[in-house]
Design an enzyme around this catalytic site. Sequence first.
Site, PDB file in Angstrom:
ATOM      1  N   GLU A 121       0.840  -1.213   0.000  1.00 31.61           N
ATOM      2  CA  GLU A 121       0.000   0.000   0.000  1.00 31.61           C
ATOM      3  C   GLU A 121       0.867   1.252   0.000  1.00 31.61           C
ATOM      4  O   GLU A 121       0.578   2.225  -0.696  1.00 31.61           O
ATOM      5  CB  GLU A 121      -0.962   0.011   1.186  1.00 31.61           C
ATOM      6  CG  GLU A 121      -1.874  -1.207   1.296  1.00 31.61           C
ATOM      7  CD  GLU A 121      -2.583  -1.602   0.014  1.00 31.61           C
ATOM      8  OE1 GLU A 121      -2.894  -0.697  -0.789  1.00 31.61           O
ATOM      9  OE2 GLU A 121      -2.806  -2.813  -0.195  1.00 31.61           O
ATOM     10  N   HIS A 133       2.280   1.974  -3.413  1.00 31.01           N
ATOM     11  CA  HIS A 133       1.300   2.520  -4.350  1.00 31.01           C
ATOM     12  C   HIS A 133       1.350   4.044  -4.400  1.00 31.01           C
ATOM     13  O   HIS A 133       0.893   4.649  -5.365  1.00 31.01           O
ATOM     14  CB  HIS A 133      -0.125   2.129  -3.923  1.00 31.01           C
ATOM     15  CG  HIS A 133      -0.657   0.888  -4.589  1.00 31.01           C
ATOM     16  ND1 HIS A 133      -0.544   0.655  -5.936  1.00 31.01           N
ATOM     17  CD2 HIS A 133      -1.357  -0.167  -4.083  1.00 31.01           C
ATOM     18  CE1 HIS A 133      -1.151  -0.501  -6.237  1.00 31.01           C
ATOM     19  NE2 HIS A 133      -1.638  -1.029  -5.123  1.00 31.01           N
TER      20      HIS A 133
HETATM   21  N1  0A1 Z   1      -5.908  -1.424  -4.663  1.00 32.12           N
HETATM   22  C1  0A1 Z   1      -5.968  -2.335  -3.561  1.00 32.12           C
HETATM   23  C2  0A1 Z   1      -6.926  -3.446  -3.727  1.00 32.12           C
HETATM   24  C3  0A1 Z   1      -8.368  -3.158  -3.515  1.00 32.12           C
HETATM   25  C4  0A1 Z   1      -9.236  -3.180  -4.569  1.00 32.12           C
HETATM   26  C5  0A1 Z   1     -10.577  -3.004  -4.392  1.00 32.12           C
HETATM   27  C6  0A1 Z   1     -11.044  -2.800  -3.115  1.00 32.12           C
HETATM   28  O1  0A1 Z   1     -12.381  -2.635  -2.915  1.00 32.12           O
HETATM   29  C7  0A1 Z   1     -13.211  -3.559  -2.644  1.00 32.12           C
HETATM   30  C8  0A1 Z   1     -10.204  -2.758  -2.049  1.00 32.12           C
HETATM   31  C9  0A1 Z   1      -8.852  -2.913  -2.265  1.00 32.12           C
HETATM   32  C10 0A1 Z   1      -4.628  -3.011  -3.437  1.00 32.12           C
HETATM   33  O2  0A1 Z   1      -4.074  -3.433  -4.446  1.00 32.12           O
HETATM   34  O3  0A1 Z   1      -4.129  -3.138  -2.355  1.00 32.12           O
HETATM   35 ZN    ZN Z   2      -2.392  -2.926  -4.996  1.00 31.53          ZN
END
Ligand code: 0A1
Ligand code: ZN
Length: 876
Positions: free
Chosen positions: A301, A304
Site C-alpha cells: 500500500e 502505491h
Molecule cells: N488497490 C488495492 C486493492 C483493492 C481493490 C478493491 C477494493 O475494494 C473492494 C479494495 C482494495 C490493493 O491493491 O491493495
Molecule cells: Zn495494490
Amino acid sequence: MSSRQAIRRLDYTPPSYLIDRVDLTFELSDTHAKVISRLIIKRNIGVSSDTPLVLHGEELTLESIKLDGTPLTSAHYVIDDSTLTIASMPDDGILEITTRLLPAENTSLMGLYQSNGNFFTQCEAEGFRKITYYLDRPDVMAKFTTTIIADKTKFPVLLSNGNRVGSGQLDKNRHWVKWVDPFKKPAYLFALVAGKLVVLAGTHTTPSKRCINIEIYVEPGNLDKCHHALAAAQKAMAWDEERFGLEYDLDTYMIVAVSDFNMGAMENKGLNIFNTKFVLAKPDTATDVDFDGIDSVVAHEYFHNWTGNRVTCRDWFQLSLKEGLTVYRDQEFSSDIGSRAVQRISNVRALRETQFAEDAGPQAHPIRPDEYLEINNFYTWTIYEKGSEVVRMYATLLGTDGFRAGMDLYFKRHDGQAVTCDDFRAAMADANGTNLDQFERWYSQAGTPVLSAKAEYNEAAQTYTLSVTQSCAATPGQAEKLPFHLPFAIGLIDRRGQDLPLQLAGEIAAKGSTRVLEITNTTQTFTFINVPCPPVPSLLRDFSAPVVLDFAYSDDELVFLMANDSDAFARWEAANTFALQLLKNQYAAAGRGETLAAPAAFIAAYQKLLTSDKLDPALVALMLELPRENYLLEQLSDVDPVRLYEVCRALKQQIARELRQELLAVYQRLNDGAPYAYDGEQVARRSLKNICLDYLAELDESMISSLIAKQYQRADNMTDRLAALKALVNRDGGEAQLADFAAQWQSDALVMDKWFTLQATSRRPGALSRVQQLLEHPAFSIKNPNKVRSLITAFCLANPPHFHAADGYGYAFAADHIIALDAINPQIAARLASSFNRWTKVDAGRRELMKQELERIRGTEGLSSDTFEIVTKALG
Ligand code: 0A1
Ligand code: ZN
C-alpha cells in the site's frame, strides 16, 4: 446494480469534462450521511459545446443541485440508476450537489459504510459514485478538500486525505475537521474515516531530512498489536528511498484498520485503509505467516503512493499497470528484508496454485483485459501475480540498472498523469534503447505458455545443444497465440555438482554460470561450447518467466538437482517436480485399483534433506511440502478429488513411517524451548519444526499424541500453537483443545478466524456439518468478509475432498451461500462463486452436479452483475 453491458478497452475515449477541484462536506449522524459536493468543472479541449455532462451515481438520494449558484430543476437534468445527465453545460462552471446516504445499511462495503459504528469508505474501483454524483473514472484527476462534521463523543477522530488544515466546535456537541490534499487524484483514491479510534504514532526521516509522521489508527484495545505494522511502514519507506529513490510526499502517512473490508487493504492518498488482518499482530495472536503478510501488505500500500497514486491508470483495463508493478515492488521488498529464496519459492508456488488455474479456466484473461462486465471481478491473480511476473521479466531482461533507468524515466514522464501499460513499456524500452514491441503480447494474450526443452550432448565436439519450443493453449476468445518474448535463465551442472562456465557458440569466452537466454521465436536452439562432460541442465532458474517448463528429467537428475543446484528455486523445483510426478503416477495407479508406493530414491532424497545440517531450514521445509491437491487437480483430467486426497495422504503417511526417526530428530532438535522471537532464523526453524510435526501427526502413536499436546500447551506463540492444534484436529478431532482455544480467544476476531479455518479445512469426516454448525456460532457473521473467507470460502476452496463430496452436498452448500451472499455483498459472493471455476476438471458425475448448481445460481432473480459474470463465464 450496474447494467449488464460489457465495457470494452478499445471503446476508450477521453473524458468530455474535467474536474479541477472538489470540495466535499460530510455531515455524519448515526442514521444517515449528508454529502455536499462542490465541483469546479470544465469541458475538455476539443469537445463540442452541445455535449452533455454525464455524472456517475448509484444508490443516492439527490437533495439538491445547483449550477453556478442557481438551483437546477428536474427539467435541467435526467437521473437513472447509474447516471445524472445535464444536457446543457457552460464551458466551465461550479456544480453544487447535495446527496443523502444510509451508510448503516450498506452491506456491500463499497462507498461509505459503517463497521462497529465507525464510518469508512472504499472507493476503488467505482465506489465514489455511491457517495456522490461524480466523473468516477481514473483519468479525471482533481484536487480534493474534505470537511467532516460529526458528534464529538461518538466520532472523535475525523480523517481524510492530505493534510489537516483546520478544526473546530459546532453546536449540539458536534465538531469539524478540514483536510486538504495538495495532490490531484482520481476519485477512487478518496477516503474518509470517522470514529472512536486510538493511534500509535512513529516517525521516519527521509534522505532529504523531512520528518514524516506515521500514524496507525485502530479500535481501542488494539494498540499493543500495531508495532509490527508501524515498523513495516518505516522499513518500506527506507527501502523505497534506497532502491528506487522515491520519498513520501505528505507530512503524515496514516493507516486505519477496519474489521469489515472486502480485500486486504487500500492505498487511498495519505490515508490507507487496511483489513485488520494486515495490521493487528502480536506473538500470541499472529503466526509467522501473518507477520510476513503485514510486512508485505503495508509495503504494498505504501509503494502505491508512487506506483498507482502519483502515476495512476488511464482506465481500469490498465489495472495491472499499478498492481503488477506494486506487487513486484512488495515482493522485492520482502526478499530484501527476509530470505530471497524463500520469498521467490512461496510466490511461485502461489502463482502456480492460483493464477495458472485461472489462466487455464473459464475466467482466463490477459493482464490487460479487453472487456469486463464488472470491474470488481478483475482484481484477479492474473492482474496481480502474473502482472508482477511480467514486471519481473523486464528486470530480468534489462538488468537491475536498466530496470531502474526505466522506472526513473516512467516517473519523469508521467508523474501526475493517468497512463497505460504501453506507456510503462515505452519507458522501459526508451530508457534502455531497446525494442520491446513483442513483449506487448504479455499484455494482450491470456494463457500460460509451455516451454518444451530438449537437450543433446555431443562428446566429440564437447557441445551441449538446447532446443526450446514455446506454445500456448487457446483461451476463451483467443484461439491462436503468437510467440512471447521471454527470458529463459539456465545453468549447466557437472557431475561433481559444480556450475559450468557458459560459452555460447560464437562467443570468444565463457560468461558466467547462469545465462538469461532470450526467447522470441516458436523454436530456438542454443549451442554451448567447451562443455567437457555431459551436464545436468538447470532450467528456468529463479522461475525467470511465468511458463510451464516441459523437460524430461529422470528421477536421478531430479535428485541430483535437489542436492546440487546453486539456484535455490531450481533445487526446490526439482523436489516439487519429483513429488508431482510421483503423485500423478500414484493417482493413475489408484484408478486401476493398485497401490504404488514411493520409490526408495524419493524417500532417500527426503531423508537427505532432513539429515543435512548445511541447508537453510526454511528451504528444507519448503522442499518437504508436498504439492497441494488443487494444484495436482490442474495436471489431471476427469478427477475424483476424494481419490486424489487419499493418494496424497498415503504418500504423506509413507514418508512419516519411513522417516520417523529423522523427522523426530529434527523436530526435537528444533523444539529447543528458546523464547519466541520473530526473526529470520527462528521463523525458518519453526517452519521446519512444524512441517516435521505435520508428518509425525500421521503416525498413530501415543508418544506422538503427547508430543503434539505438549506443543499445544507450552507454545508461547501462535505459530506453534496453531500448528499443534491443526495436528490435533486432523488426528482425532481435537475437540477439547478446540473448545479451550475458542474460550481463550472468543473476543479476538482474527484469532477466531483461524479457529474457523482449521475446522473448515479439516479432512476428517463430517467437515461440512461442522461448518454448518459453525455458521450459527456467535463469532460468525455472514456480513463480515473475513468470517465468510475463513469459514465458507476456506471450505469450498481449501478442502477439496469435502467440497467435492460425491453426494454433491458440498456444491449445494456453496451455491446456497453464493446466492445468500449475493444479496448482501456481491463482491464476496462472486469470489466464492469462483470455487466452481474448474468444474470441467472433475469426473462426469461431479461435473453434472456442479453444472446444475451453477445453473441454479445463474437463474437467481436479481443476481448481481458480479456473480452473473463469473457463473456465466464458468458455464461457457
Ligand atoms: N488497490 C488495492 C486493492 C483493492 C481493490 C478493491 C477494493 O475494494 C473492494 C479494495 C482494495 C490493493 O491493491 O491493495
Ligand atoms: Zn495494490
